[in-house]
Design a protein around this motif. Sequence first.
Motif, short mmCIF file in Angstrom:
data_model
loop_
_atom_site.label_atom_id
_atom_site.label_comp_id
_atom_site.label_asym_id
_atom_site.label_seq_id
_atom_site.Cartn_x
_atom_site.Cartn_y
_atom_site.Cartn_z
N GLU A 165 -56.41 48.27 -51.26
CA GLU A 165 -55.40 47.76 -52.19
C GLU A 165 -54.02 48.31 -51.87
N VAL A 166 -53.97 49.52 -51.32
CA VAL A 166 -52.69 50.05 -50.84
C VAL A 166 -52.15 49.16 -49.71
N GLU A 167 -53.03 48.78 -48.80
CA GLU A 167 -52.63 47.94 -47.67
C GLU A 167 -52.10 46.59 -48.17
N LYS A 168 -52.80 46.00 -49.13
CA LYS A 168 -52.37 44.70 -49.67
C LYS A 168 -51.01 44.82 -50.37
N MET A 169 -50.83 45.90 -51.11
CA MET A 169 -49.56 46.10 -51.79
C MET A 169 -48.43 46.26 -50.77
N ASP A 170 -48.70 46.97 -49.70
CA ASP A 170 -47.68 47.18 -48.66
C ASP A 170 -47.31 45.86 -47.99
N ILE A 171 -48.30 45.03 -47.74
CA ILE A 171 -48.02 43.73 -47.12
C ILE A 171 -47.09 42.90 -47.99
N ARG A 172 -47.29 42.95 -49.30
CA ARG A 172 -46.45 42.14 -50.21
C ARG A 172 -45.08 42.77 -50.45
N LEU A 173 -45.05 44.08 -50.68
CA LEU A 173 -43.81 44.73 -51.10
C LEU A 173 -43.04 45.40 -49.97
N LYS A 174 -43.71 45.60 -48.84
CA LYS A 174 -43.06 46.25 -47.70
C LYS A 174 -42.45 47.60 -48.10
N VAL A 175 -43.30 48.45 -48.65
CA VAL A 175 -42.85 49.78 -49.07
C VAL A 175 -42.57 50.62 -47.84
N SER A 176 -41.89 51.74 -48.02
CA SER A 176 -41.58 52.60 -46.88
C SER A 176 -42.84 53.29 -46.37
N ARG A 177 -42.75 53.83 -45.16
CA ARG A 177 -43.88 54.55 -44.58
C ARG A 177 -44.27 55.74 -45.46
N GLU A 178 -43.26 56.44 -45.98
CA GLU A 178 -43.53 57.61 -46.83
C GLU A 178 -44.21 57.21 -48.13
N GLU A 179 -43.77 56.10 -48.71
CA GLU A 179 -44.37 55.63 -49.96
C GLU A 179 -45.82 55.20 -49.76
N LYS A 180 -46.06 54.49 -48.68
CA LYS A 180 -47.44 54.07 -48.38
C LYS A 180 -48.33 55.28 -48.13
N SER A 181 -47.81 56.25 -47.39
CA SER A 181 -48.58 57.46 -47.08
C SER A 181 -48.94 58.21 -48.36
N LEU A 182 -48.00 58.29 -49.30
CA LEU A 182 -48.27 58.97 -50.58
C LEU A 182 -49.35 58.23 -51.36
N ALA A 183 -49.26 56.89 -51.41
CA ALA A 183 -50.27 56.11 -52.13
C ALA A 183 -51.66 56.33 -51.54
N LEU A 184 -51.76 56.30 -50.23
CA LEU A 184 -53.06 56.52 -49.58
C LEU A 184 -53.58 57.93 -49.86
N PHE A 185 -52.68 58.90 -49.84
CA PHE A 185 -53.06 60.29 -50.12
C PHE A 185 -53.61 60.43 -51.54
N LEU A 186 -52.92 59.86 -52.52
CA LEU A 186 -53.34 59.98 -53.91
C LEU A 186 -54.67 59.27 -54.17
N VAL A 187 -54.81 58.07 -53.62
CA VAL A 187 -56.06 57.31 -53.81
C VAL A 187 -57.23 58.07 -53.20
N LYS A 188 -57.00 58.71 -52.06
CA LYS A 188 -58.08 59.42 -51.38
C LYS A 188 -58.43 60.74 -52.05
N HIS A 189 -57.42 61.50 -52.51
CA HIS A 189 -57.66 62.89 -52.92
C HIS A 189 -57.60 63.14 -54.43
#
Length: 404
Positions: A276-300
Motif C-alpha cells: 500500500e505504500v508503493e501504491k500511494m507513492d505511485i499516485r502521490l509521487k512522495v519524496s524518497r525520504e517520505e516513502k522510506s519513512l512510511a515503509l519503516f513505520l509499516v515494517k517496524h
Amino acid sequence: MRLKTSEFQSLFNDGLNGLAELFEKHQHELRIAGGAVRDLLSGKRPEDVDFATTATPEDMKRMFQSAGIRMINNKGEKHGTITARLHNENFEVTTLRVDVQTDGRHAEVEFTTDWQKDAERRDLTINSMFLGLDGTLYDYFKGYEDLQNRKVRFVGSAEQRIQEDYLRILRYFRFYGRVALEADDHEPETLAAIRENGRGLAGISGERIWVEVKKMVVGNHAAHLLELIYNLELAQYIGLPPDGNVEEMKRVWQNAKGHSPKPMTILAALLHCPEEVEKMDIRLKVSREEKSLALFLVKHRRELCRSQDEPDSLKPFTDFIIDSRELDSQSKVCELLKYQGEEKLLAELCRWSTPRFPVSGHDLRRIGIMSGKEIGATLQELRDIWKKSRYQMDKDELLSHIRP
C-alpha cells in the motif's frame, strides 16, 4: 474597516513603498490579496504577500521597464502575474481576472478591472478579501465575519467552486484545520457538494494533492478530517487505501499530535502493508525520504518496541540505530516513538547521541587477526558485548574479550 496593526505596518519598506508609488503614478490600483489578508486579519505577519491590480500585464511591463525595474520569472504572465524585483525583494502582482472556462483542473482567464468579479472566482470567503495599502479592507463575501466566527465556507455555490477546480475539496479541509475551532462544524450542504464531486479528484495530479494532504495532516483536526475523507468516499481518488485503518490512524494522531509528527507518520497508520505504500507513492509521487519513512513505520511499528523486561529502557531502539546502516535511522525511530505514544522514551532519544563503536578492523589486524571473515565475525561479537554494556566499554576492555 481600516487595519492599523503592527503586522500590517511591518510590511512597508523601500521595496513596497517604491512599488506603491509607481502604481499610484500610473493611476492603477494596487491591493494586497488572498491569504496575506487573512493572516493580517488574524494578527499574523504573512510569510508571502501577493498583490492584485487593475493594471494589465502589458501595463505593468511598460511601467516597470520605464522605471528601470527588473522583471523575473514571468512564467505566470499568461495568467496575469508579473514578478518585479525592487530593493532585493520580489513582488508578485496579478491582474484582476475572471474565469472564462474551467475543466476542474485549469482555467482560461480574462482580465478585468472589477474587484468583486475577481473575488467571486476565489475558493473560500476567507481567501477572497483585499487590503488597500492604506489599510482599508475590501470584503465582498463576508470573509472577515467568517474569519471572526472561525467558519470555512466557499464563495457562493460550493458545488460551482469545486467544479472549477476539484483540488478545492482538499483546500477546504486544509483551511478548516487551520481556522475552525470545532472538529465537526461543517455546513451540511458543503459536505454534500464534496461527496457529489469527489470523483473529480481522480483527475488532479498527485503532486498537487500531496501538497494539500501534507498541510492538512499536520494541522488541527487532522484525525477528524482524514476520517471524513473516508466517510465521504474520497480516499480512493487521492492515493489512500480504500479500506484504510481509520481507528489506528485516530489512535496514532492522539499519540503524536503534541510532538510535531511528520505527515507520513500519521498517514502510515492507515496503511496495512508495504504494497500500500508503493501504491500511494505511485499516485502521490512522495519524496524518497517520505516513502522510506512510511515503509519503516509499516515494517517496524509492532516488532520494534520497548522491552517488557525493561519498559523504561531505550535499549531496543538505540541498538537498532547502532546496527542500522541508514544515516537517518535516529529520526525514523523518533517518528516511530511518536507513532507508539512513547513520550518519555521519545524525550530521552532526542537527547541521545549515537556513540562510536571503539574497535576497528585495523585494531584486530594489529593483534594478529588477518582473515577478513574472522575480522567480520569478531567485530560483530565485540559489538554485541559493547551493546550489552550499554555502549560503556572502551577499546581495551573489548579487546580483552578476544580469546587467544
